[in-house]
Design an enzyme around this catalytic site. Structure first.
Site, PDB file in Angstrom:
ATOM      1  N   GLN A   1       0.816  -1.204   0.000  1.00  0.00           N
ATOM      2  CA  GLN A   1       0.000   0.000   0.000  1.00  0.00           C
ATOM      3  C   GLN A   1       0.854   1.260   0.000  1.00  0.00           C
ATOM      4  OE1 GLN A   1      -2.739  -2.196   3.216  1.00  0.00           O
ATOM      5  NE2 GLN A   1      -3.289  -0.064   2.995  1.00  0.00           N
TER       6      GLN A   1
ATOM      7  N   PHE B   1      -6.052  -4.012   3.389  1.00  0.00           N
ATOM      8  CA  PHE B   1      -6.752  -3.710   4.648  1.00  0.00           C
ATOM      9  C   PHE B   1      -5.839  -3.093   5.705  1.00  0.00           C
ATOM     10  CE2 PHE B   1      -8.760  -7.687   2.949  1.00  0.00           C
ATOM     11  CZ  PHE B   1      -9.870  -7.067   2.394  1.00  0.00           C
TER      12      PHE B   1
ATOM     13  N   ARG C   1      -5.494   7.686  17.094  1.00  0.00           N
ATOM     14  CA  ARG C   1      -6.805   7.732  16.434  1.00  0.00           C
ATOM     15  C   ARG C   1      -7.875   7.098  17.317  1.00  0.00           C
ATOM     16  NH1 ARG C   1      -9.333   8.619  11.230  1.00  0.00           N
ATOM     17  NH2 ARG C   1      -7.394   9.349  10.280  1.00  0.00           N
TER      18      ARG C   1
ATOM     19  N   ARG D   1      -7.886  -1.640   8.714  1.00  0.00           N
ATOM     20  CA  ARG D   1      -9.032  -0.813   8.303  1.00  0.00           C
ATOM     21  C   ARG D   1      -9.692  -0.124   9.507  1.00  0.00           C
ATOM     22  NH1 ARG D   1     -13.267  -3.496   4.118  1.00  0.00           N
ATOM     23  NH2 ARG D   1     -14.072  -1.590   3.166  1.00  0.00           N
TER      24      ARG D   1
ATOM     25  N   PHE E   1      -7.895   1.846  11.513  1.00  0.00           N
ATOM     26  CA  PHE E   1      -6.658   2.393  12.076  1.00  0.00           C
ATOM     27  C   PHE E   1      -6.836   2.915  13.495  1.00  0.00           C
ATOM     28  CE2 PHE E   1      -2.895   5.201  12.130  1.00  0.00           C
ATOM     29  CZ  PHE E   1      -1.965   4.376  11.521  1.00  0.00           C
TER      30      PHE E   1
ATOM     31  N   THR F   1      -3.663  11.571  10.299  1.00  0.00           N
ATOM     32  CA  THR F   1      -3.377  12.410  11.460  1.00  0.00           C
ATOM     33  C   THR F   1      -1.953  12.951  11.415  1.00  0.00           C
ATOM     34  OG1 THR F   1      -2.874  10.417  12.736  1.00  0.00           O
ATOM     35  CG2 THR F   1      -5.084  11.327  12.952  1.00  0.00           C
TER      36      THR F   1
ATOM     37  N   ALA G   1      -5.955   5.521   5.389  1.00  0.00           N
ATOM     38  CA  ALA G   1      -6.708   6.606   6.018  1.00  0.00           C
ATOM     39  C   ALA G   1      -7.932   7.002   5.207  1.00  0.00           C
ATOM     40  CB  ALA G   1      -5.817   7.828   6.254  1.00  0.00           C
TER      41      ALA G   1
ATOM     42  N   GLU H   1     -12.929   3.152   5.119  1.00  0.00           N
ATOM     43  CA  GLU H   1     -12.890   2.733   6.522  1.00  0.00           C
ATOM     44  C   GLU H   1     -14.178   2.973   7.310  1.00  0.00           C
ATOM     45  OE1 GLU H   1      -8.396   3.234   8.037  1.00  0.00           O
ATOM     46  OE2 GLU H   1      -9.229   5.030   7.136  1.00  0.00           O
TER      47      GLU H   1
END
Length: 806
Positions: free
Chosen positions: A237, A268, A350, A382, A384, A485, A554, A755
């Site tokens: 990814q 994922f 998060r 997924r 996060f 973030t 994200a 997500e």
């Protein structure tokens, strides 16, 4: 189908031409006056996935399908058999004597930094003087064939002296064993709020981790080229990070490493950082042996080597008034991070950000502990950390409703963020103003659509007369922040090339893992240039084309890369418009691109003809595009600011049934109303909503990870680890889309979809807890918090019912 708005789509209606046309008309109403007619646009319509036909025909190539260069060798990992120990030595003599074995690769063979280039710099490429979990990679055996390498691994003898291991969150907290320091976030005075509360409740529970279980396992293929250059195929990814990690381990510059990824068979989050490990291991082996190396983990190895979703443990002390409104909250969250930091810091952050979910918390104190244990290093998944934050506040509200004898839907509505600043309840505990809250309208709409009140009454009547089977029903919302973030990752680049025949090629920094990113980007570019969708081709993600790209994570893949590609296409379009203006003597704003035509006040020309003429007149037909997310800022030291560009919203109503004798349970009905803004591709978005919900349902019901007292992961294969299958999908499974466009200036008025739907499945958990409460019967116990450990396996349901003890 629900008729409340033209964008309301059921799962069965995505290919209905009437629905598609209604969707297009609704999108057209929001478009600029100069926009082409809806029937000529690609966005807002349910086009098939760009690889769908090739995948069905078996013609879509994944890394293990690629032709291999002559001389390619194959690697297999040498794994630690001890959770924590001193690595005294590795005896590979027996392995090296086996047929086809070409070498063994260990930490001493790493030419560059022997620590991975992760931000915490706390994880070795290969184990050095200690091992930190069962399954840690100590080295590789390289052979002429895959099976020769795997057989040879079994002949390697490890000399490891066991050391004490920390295998649980509780043990880590007691030992103060952390991968990163604890974080505390406060707003108001939680202690005073609790002391002054009309009612008060304490509780604790745990949620487990989750295996990514992507269809295509972790794989890398590293090829040494001339002059110390490298070409790496990675199922990742984040190609840019793989490039950086490989260069760092080899001790060379980033520009000497090219990383390519056409597609993944699922990610994922499991291939955000941890795909980099395989690429580095393969590249180090290729450097030592001077040959191309392919490394693919089998399913058991993948389970044993890679990290999972972070398991969490919670304690809370909550105060509330007689209506269920929270007046004080002290929340303790402890994340099992495994043996290294990986992405545990931002994951746990998060979770802190989303521990409010959709609700205003006036006086709150949150403690977040990032626990170090001797297990796999847990990583992105997924959501996060968002799901681990949302589930705790939803459980708290469910417990409050139960204690007061109120309907949980009313308690949830009572605690929602305000509609606007005038209500004084629209600032989060991390100091971000909630400006786009639609849940005051969305949740009651779903309540009506799902006949929630009537069904609650029917379920209460059922439970009163059914001694064994108990039903539960719950509506839970989601408010999910969209952006990385880590502010620096909120940027993207893209290239758009228009060739002299009028065909278009796009390359961007995002990666395709089945979620339809390339399809949506192609739709965006097609509309920007006014050409048919089939004329646009999106090519493989490649660090030699778009440098320094952020991870596809994200939920920001389309937001970032789609906008960058749109800007690149716009530059080319503007060049063509200026050229046509010169021919027709008009202003650039008078030129329209639609239906494969370029339309000026004087003449209509075919796009292909304009391109040919422009090339002949030396007009630039390619361009780059760059986008960075506006408005966001975030102080990671204090966890305050505006970390998110906007919020995505949604809600789900789920009905379940449990067997109080066996603990078995089933999801019988699901109704979802979800906010994706103006959908770029409704079919893909609905697929993401369905898939995210089912994956979340698996996390909370069947997907149980079990480590034994030695630190061995006992659930390391499909025979012992159960993801949802077709038989687990409820017969009634309805998805509708909220019609409103994104209030922020996002591409096409859309919102992220990857997500947020995952957390809709928390309605399954809450429905199960309601069924458990019904199974406990009347009396004092029925009002107490339901302590249901997730996943809600039969054993955990029986434990929650009080039928078995811990």
């Amino acid at each position: 189908m629900n008729q409340r708005d033209p964008l309301s789509l059921s799962r069965d209606a995505v290919d209905d031409p009437v629905v598609a046309e209604a969707n297009a008309q609704a999108a057209e109403a929001q478009a600029a006056p100069s926009a082409p007619p809806a029937e000529l646009r690609a966005m807002g319509r349910s086009h098939i996935h760009e690889s769908a036909r090739a995948q069905v025909a078996g013609a879509a190539s994944y890394i293990d399908d690629l032709p291999e260069i002559k001389g390619t060798l194959y690697a297999a990992p040498i794994l630690s058999t001890v959770a924590h120990g001193r690595l005294n030595g590795v005896d590979a003599s027996a392995a090296l004597a086996l047929p086809g074995v070409r070498g063994v690769v260990l930490a001493a063979d790493v030419p560059g930094d022997k620590m991975l280039a992760a931000f915490a710099h706390d994880e070795p490429v290969f184990a050095l003087d200690t091992v930190q979990h069962i399954g840690q990679v100590i080295g590789l055996v390289v052979a002429d064939t895959v099976m020769q390498a795997r057989r040879a691994v079994r002949a390697v003898k490890l000399d490891i002296t066991p050391l004490p291991a920390i295998l649980s969150v509780q043990a880590a907290l007691e030992a103060q064993s952390y991968v990163l320091p604890p974080v505390f976030v406060r707003r108001g005075d939680a202690a005073a709020g609790l002391a002054a509360s009309q009612h008060r409740l304490e509780g604790s529970f745990e949620v487990g981790g989750q295996e990514h279980f992507y269809l295509e396992g972790q794989i890398a293929y590293a090829m040494p080229l001339e002059q110390k250059q490298w070409w790496v195929y990675s199922s990742t990814q984040h190609p840019g990070e793989v490039q950086h990690w490989v260069a760092h381990a080899l001790g060379i510059d980033n520009h000497a490493v090219r990383v390519e990824c056409r597609r993944m068979g699922g990610g994922f989050g499991g291939k955000e950082t941890q795909a980099g490990h395989l690429a580095v291991w393969a590249a180090v082996a290729a450097h030592k042996l001077g040959r191309p190396i392919k490394l693919r983990l089998d399913r058991d190895e993948d389970f044993m080597v890679t990290g999972k979703r972070h398991p969490f443990a919670y304690r809370y002390d909550v105060g509330f008034d007689g209506t269920g409104r929270i007046t004080g909250l002290n929340l303790h969250m402890a994340a099992n991070c495994g043996f290294s930091a990986d992405l545990s810091g931002p994951v746990a952050d998060r979770a802190v950000f989303h521990s409010d979910n959709a609700y205003y918390l006036s006086d709150v104190e949150i403690a977040s502990y990032r626990c170090k244990t001797n297990t796999q290093s847990h990583t992105a998944f997924r959501g996060f950390g968002g799901p681990q934050g949302v589930v705790v506040i939803e459980a708290i509200l469910g417990d409050i409703a139960r204690a007061l004898g109120l309907d949980a839907q009313d308690v949830r509505l009572r605690n929602l963020y305000g509609r606007d600043a005038s209500e004084g309840r629209n600032v989060t505990h991390y100091q971000m103003t909630v400006e786009d809250n639609i849940l005051h309208e969305l949740m009651p709409q779903l309540e009506r659509d799902a006949n929630y009140r009537e069904r609650q009454a029917a379920i209460a009547a059922w439970n009163a007369t059914s001694p064994v089977l108990k039903r539960g029903l719950a509506i839970t919302p989601v408010k999910f922040g969209i952006s990385f973030t880590a502010t620096l990752f909120n940027q993207a680049g893209a290239l758009v090339h228009v060739y002299t025949d009028g065909s278009v090629q796009v390359n961007h920094g995002g990666t395709e893992m089945g979620q339809g990113l390339h399809t949506k980007v192609a739709q965006i570019v097609a509309d920007e240039l006014g050409v048919p969708l089939h004329r646009v081709l999106v090519t493989a993600s490649d660090t030699s084309k778009v440098p320094n790209a952020s991870a596809t994570a994200a939920s920001s893949g389309t937001d970032l890369n789609g906008r960058a590609a749109q800007f690149a296409a716009r530059h080319v379009r503007d060049n063509l418009a200026a050229y046509v203006c010169g021919l027709d003597g008009c202003g650039a704003g008078a030129i329209r691109f639609a239906g494969g035509q370029v339309i000026s006040p004087k003449q209509v020309r075919a796009f292909d003809d304009v391109v040919k003429e422009a090339y002949a007149n030396r007009i630039q037909l390619w361009s780059d595009g760059f986008y960075r997310t506006p408005k966001i800022h975030y102080d990671k030291a204090t966890l305050t600011g505006r970390p998110f560009y906007y919020f995505s919203y949604g809600a789900a109503c789920t009905e379940v049934v449990i067997d109080t004798l066996t603990g078995e349970n089933r999801v019988v009905a699901v109704d979802i109303l979800h906010d994706v803004g103006h959908s770029i591709n409704p079919a893909i978005d609905i697929g993401q909503i369905e898939g995210g919900f089912v994956q979340g349902m698996g996390w909370l019901t069947t997907e149980q990870l079990v480590w034994n007292d030695k630190g061995y992961l006992a659930t390391h294969a499909p025979s012992t680890y159960k993801i949802p299958a077709t038989g687990d999908i409820p017969a009634h499974f309805r998805v509708d889309l909220w019609p409103e466009a994104n209030r922020e200036d996002n591409v096409g008025g859309s919102k992220a979809v990857g997500e947020p739907p995952f957390m809709l499945a928390i309605s399954v958990y809450e429905a199960l807890r309601n069924a458990v409460a019904a199974g406990r019967g009347a009396g004092e116990d029925s009002l107490a918090p339901v302590r249901l450990t997730a996943p809600a396996t039969a054993e955990n349901v029986l434990r929650a019912l009080g039928k078995i003890s811990d």
